[in-house]
Design a protein around this motif. Sequence first.
Motif, PDB file in Angstrom:
ATOM      1  N   ILE A   1      -4.828  -2.344  -4.825  1.00 21.79           N
ATOM      2  CA  ILE A   1      -5.587  -0.965  -5.099  1.00 21.79           C
ATOM      3  C   ILE A   1      -5.442  -0.057  -4.065  1.00 21.79           C
ATOM      4  O   ILE A   1      -4.944   1.140  -4.197  1.00 21.79           O
ATOM      5  CB  ILE A   1      -6.901  -1.095  -5.716  1.00 21.79           C
ATOM      6  N   LYS A   2      -5.379  -0.356  -2.816  1.00 24.28           N
ATOM      7  CA  LYS A   2      -5.179   0.410  -1.664  1.00 24.28           C
ATOM      8  C   LYS A   2      -3.840   0.919  -1.603  1.00 24.28           C
ATOM      9  O   LYS A   2      -3.643   2.054  -1.035  1.00 24.28           O
ATOM     10  CB  LYS A   2      -5.650  -0.435  -0.422  1.00 24.28           C
ATOM     11  N   GLN A   3      -2.803   0.278  -2.232  1.00 23.90           N
ATOM     12  CA  GLN A   3      -1.594   0.768  -1.965  1.00 23.90           C
ATOM     13  C   GLN A   3      -0.915   1.404  -3.182  1.00 23.90           C
ATOM     14  O   GLN A   3      -0.030   2.136  -3.074  1.00 23.90           O
ATOM     15  CB  GLN A   3      -0.639  -0.394  -1.973  1.00 23.90           C
ATOM     16  N   VAL A   4      -1.973   1.931  -4.178  1.00 24.71           N
ATOM     17  CA  VAL A   4      -1.479   2.535  -5.259  1.00 24.71           C
ATOM     18  C   VAL A   4      -1.308   4.220  -5.004  1.00 24.71           C
ATOM     19  O   VAL A   4      -0.165   4.654  -5.322  1.00 24.71           O
ATOM     20  CB  VAL A   4      -2.373   2.532  -6.498  1.00 24.71           C
ATOM     21  N   PRO A   5      -2.127   4.744  -4.221  1.00 22.47           N
ATOM     22  CA  PRO A   5      -1.838   6.316  -4.043  1.00 22.47           C
ATOM     23  C   PRO A   5      -0.380   6.202  -3.293  1.00 22.47           C
ATOM     24  O   PRO A   5       0.167   7.421  -3.459  1.00 22.47           O
ATOM     25  CB  PRO A   5      -2.832   6.659  -2.691  1.00 22.47           C
TER      26      PRO A   5
ATOM     27  N   VAL B   1       2.054   6.228  -5.811  1.00 18.02           N
ATOM     28  CA  VAL B   1       2.142   7.465  -6.764  1.00 18.02           C
ATOM     29  C   VAL B   1       2.852   8.787  -5.980  1.00 18.02           C
ATOM     30  O   VAL B   1       3.541   9.294  -6.481  1.00 18.02           O
ATOM     31  CB  VAL B   1       0.439   7.911  -7.189  1.00 18.02           C
ATOM     32  N   GLN B   2       2.442   8.708  -4.651  1.00 19.66           N
ATOM     33  CA  GLN B   2       3.137   9.749  -4.052  1.00 19.66           C
ATOM     34  C   GLN B   2       4.760   9.654  -3.975  1.00 19.66           C
ATOM     35  O   GLN B   2       5.484  10.565  -3.900  1.00 19.66           O
ATOM     36  CB  GLN B   2       2.764   9.582  -2.508  1.00 19.66           C
TER      37      GLN B   2
ATOM     38  N   THR C   1       7.788  12.378  -5.359  1.00 18.70           N
ATOM     39  CA  THR C   1       8.747  13.040  -4.347  1.00 18.70           C
ATOM     40  C   THR C   1       9.968  13.352  -4.949  1.00 18.70           C
ATOM     41  O   THR C   1      10.944  14.106  -4.707  1.00 18.70           O
ATOM     42  CB  THR C   1       9.150  12.015  -3.184  1.00 18.70           C
ATOM     43  N   GLY C   2      10.411  13.083  -6.250  1.00 17.72           N
ATOM     44  CA  GLY C   2      11.420  13.384  -7.123  1.00 17.72           C
ATOM     45  C   GLY C   2      12.345  12.176  -7.056  1.00 17.72           C
ATOM     46  O   GLY C   2      12.084  11.061  -6.822  1.00 17.72           O
ATOM     47  N   ASP C   3      13.631  12.686  -7.370  1.00 20.76           N
ATOM     48  CA  ASP C   3      14.751  11.917  -7.573  1.00 20.76           C
ATOM     49  C   ASP C   3      15.282  10.939  -6.246  1.00 20.76           C
ATOM     50  O   ASP C   3      15.694   9.609  -6.652  1.00 20.76           O
ATOM     51  CB  ASP C   3      16.134  12.289  -8.035  1.00 20.76           C
ATOM     52  N   GLN C   4      15.175  11.576  -5.241  1.00 18.62           N
ATOM     53  CA  GLN C   4      15.580  10.633  -3.811  1.00 18.62           C
ATOM     54  C   GLN C   4      14.604   9.297  -3.560  1.00 18.62           C
ATOM     55  O   GLN C   4      14.964   8.510  -3.102  1.00 18.62           O
ATOM     56  CB  GLN C   4      15.572  11.551  -2.912  1.00 18.62           C
ATOM     57  N   GLY C   5      13.380   9.342  -4.028  1.00 22.63           N
ATOM     58  CA  GLY C   5      12.376   8.330  -3.666  1.00 22.63           C
ATOM     59  C   GLY C   5      12.299   7.432  -4.695  1.00 22.63           C
ATOM     60  O   GLY C   5      11.376   6.532  -4.732  1.00 22.63           O
ATOM     61  N   ARG C   6      12.742   7.855  -6.047  1.00 21.18           N
ATOM     62  CA  ARG C   6      12.632   7.090  -7.260  1.00 21.18           C
ATOM     63  C   ARG C   6      13.105   5.537  -7.174  1.00 21.18           C
ATOM     64  O   ARG C   6      12.033   4.822  -7.637  1.00 21.18           O
ATOM     65  CB  ARG C   6      13.457   7.660  -8.433  1.00 21.18           C
TER      66      ARG C   6
ATOM     67  N   ILE D   1       9.973   2.639  -7.701  1.00 25.25           N
ATOM     68  CA  ILE D   1      10.213   1.605  -8.714  1.00 25.25           C
ATOM     69  C   ILE D   1      10.031   0.255  -7.999  1.00 25.25           C
ATOM     70  O   ILE D   1       9.405  -0.739  -8.533  1.00 25.25           O
ATOM     71  CB  ILE D   1      11.422   1.655  -9.431  1.00 25.25           C
ATOM     72  N   PHE D   2      10.707  -0.037  -6.655  1.00 25.99           N
ATOM     73  CA  PHE D   2      10.563  -1.237  -6.073  1.00 25.99           C
ATOM     74  C   PHE D   2       9.012  -1.575  -5.588  1.00 25.99           C
ATOM     75  O   PHE D   2       8.606  -2.414  -5.815  1.00 25.99           O
ATOM     76  CB  PHE D   2      11.576  -1.030  -4.873  1.00 25.99           C
ATOM     77  N   ASN D   3       8.427  -0.479  -5.171  1.00 27.43           N
ATOM     78  CA  ASN D   3       7.041  -0.719  -4.576  1.00 27.43           C
ATOM     79  C   ASN D   3       6.208  -0.772  -5.793  1.00 27.43           C
ATOM     80  O   ASN D   3       5.087  -1.879  -5.795  1.00 27.43           O
ATOM     81  CB  ASN D   3       6.507   0.569  -4.053  1.00 27.43           C
ATOM     82  N   ALA D   4       6.419  -0.286  -6.962  1.00 26.67           N
ATOM     83  CA  ALA D   4       5.624  -0.455  -8.417  1.00 26.67           C
ATOM     84  C   ALA D   4       5.598  -1.986  -8.714  1.00 26.67           C
ATOM     85  O   ALA D   4       4.712  -2.399  -9.082  1.00 26.67           O
ATOM     86  CB  ALA D   4       5.921   0.706  -9.287  1.00 26.67           C
ATOM     87  N   LEU D   5       6.854  -2.340  -8.742  1.00 21.43           N
ATOM     88  CA  LEU D   5       6.995  -3.747  -8.823  1.00 21.43           C
ATOM     89  C   LEU D   5       6.307  -4.868  -8.036  1.00 21.43           C
ATOM     90  O   LEU D   5       5.925  -5.832  -8.582  1.00 21.43           O
ATOM     91  CB  LEU D   5       8.666  -3.957  -8.965  1.00 21.43           C
ATOM     92  N   GLY D   6       6.247  -4.464  -6.889  1.00 20.38           N
ATOM     93  CA  GLY D   6       5.816  -5.139  -5.668  1.00 20.38           C
ATOM     94  C   GLY D   6       4.277  -5.177  -6.325  1.00 20.38           C
ATOM     95  O   GLY D   6       3.411  -6.160  -6.187  1.00 20.38           O
ATOM     96  N   LEU D   7       3.642  -4.177  -6.636  1.00 22.54           N
ATOM     97  CA  LEU D   7       2.112  -4.034  -6.950  1.00 22.54           C
ATOM     98  C   LEU D   7       1.939  -4.645  -8.178  1.00 22.54           C
ATOM     99  O   LEU D   7       0.764  -5.249  -8.447  1.00 22.54           O
ATOM    100  CB  LEU D   7       1.646  -2.441  -7.046  1.00 22.54           C
ATOM    101  N   LEU D   8       2.829  -4.415  -9.134  1.00 21.27           N
ATOM    102  CA  LEU D   8       2.560  -5.284 -10.215  1.00 21.27           C
ATOM    103  C   LEU D   8       2.612  -6.784  -9.947  1.00 21.27           C
ATOM    104  O   LEU D   8       1.909  -7.269 -10.564  1.00 21.27           O
ATOM    105  CB  LEU D   8       3.737  -4.905 -11.308  1.00 21.27           C
ATOM    106  N   SER D   9       3.568  -7.411  -9.365  1.00 20.05           N
ATOM    107  CA  SER D   9       3.470  -8.793  -8.865  1.00 20.05           C
ATOM    108  C   SER D   9       2.147  -9.023  -8.391  1.00 20.05           C
ATOM    109  O   SER D   9       1.800 -10.172  -8.591  1.00 20.05           O
ATOM    110  CB  SER D   9       4.729  -9.172  -8.024  1.00 20.05           C
ATOM    111  N   GLY D  10       1.932  -8.368  -7.346  1.00 16.34           N
ATOM    112  CA  GLY D  10       0.321  -8.619  -6.732  1.00 16.34           C
ATOM    113  C   GLY D  10      -0.684  -8.557  -7.642  1.00 16.34           C
ATOM    114  O   GLY D  10      -1.548  -9.699  -7.446  1.00 16.34           O
ATOM    115  N   ALA D  11      -0.580  -7.966  -8.579  1.00 16.31           N
ATOM    116  CA  ALA D  11      -1.703  -7.774  -9.578  1.00 16.31           C
ATOM    117  C   ALA D  11      -1.765  -8.799 -10.487  1.00 16.31           C
ATOM    118  O   ALA D  11      -2.755  -9.774 -10.853  1.00 16.31           O
ATOM    119  CB  ALA D  11      -1.793  -6.538 -10.511  1.00 16.31           C
TER     120      ALA D  11
END
Length: 173
Positions: free
Chosen positions: A23-27, A30-31, A35-40, A44-54
């Motif tokens: 939960i602490k890593q979600v913001p 989201v940030q 940021t747009g296309d350059q950080g997409r 996605i990689f970080n979101a997959l990490g959070l999803l696997s943690g959940a």
Amino acid sequence: MSREDFVAIAVRLFSVFLFLGVIKQVPGVVQFFATGDQGRAWAIFNALGLLSGALICVLLWFFPLSIARRLLPVMREPRTEPPMDASLALSVGLTLIGIWVLAYGVVDAIYWLTLLIRSRQVPAVYFEWSHDQVASVFATLAELVIGLWLVFGNAGIRRLIYRYRYGTSLDAS
């Protein structure tokens, strides 16, 4: 309580800890998306990490006994260990939680002390503490106080819990 029950409780506590870390890593994720296309790709990689943690949190929460049985070594012969009563188990649990909180408080205190020392070593650079940093220092002090209180004052906390839960003190039960 059996040894599997104690390990299952520890597995569930770790699941809660891991969930709070996710939960602490979600913001931050989201940030990354904002940021747009350059950080997409990183987002996605970080979101997959959070999803696997959940997902790991869910597995640890719903299957603690099967995980505990896999973690514990197989006993060749049954032992006759003295049973642990609820009061002693509560005391051990409070002490372990206190050690956990104290460990985080010590790490944060080392960080803040290092920052304080380094900011005082360079006299030419003006350093001003932000409101967020001051609040974090006080949060670290609170972690240290709560951790010490849980480790060294668990008998008082245990009596307080029994008084509010059962309406009597621990000594009367």
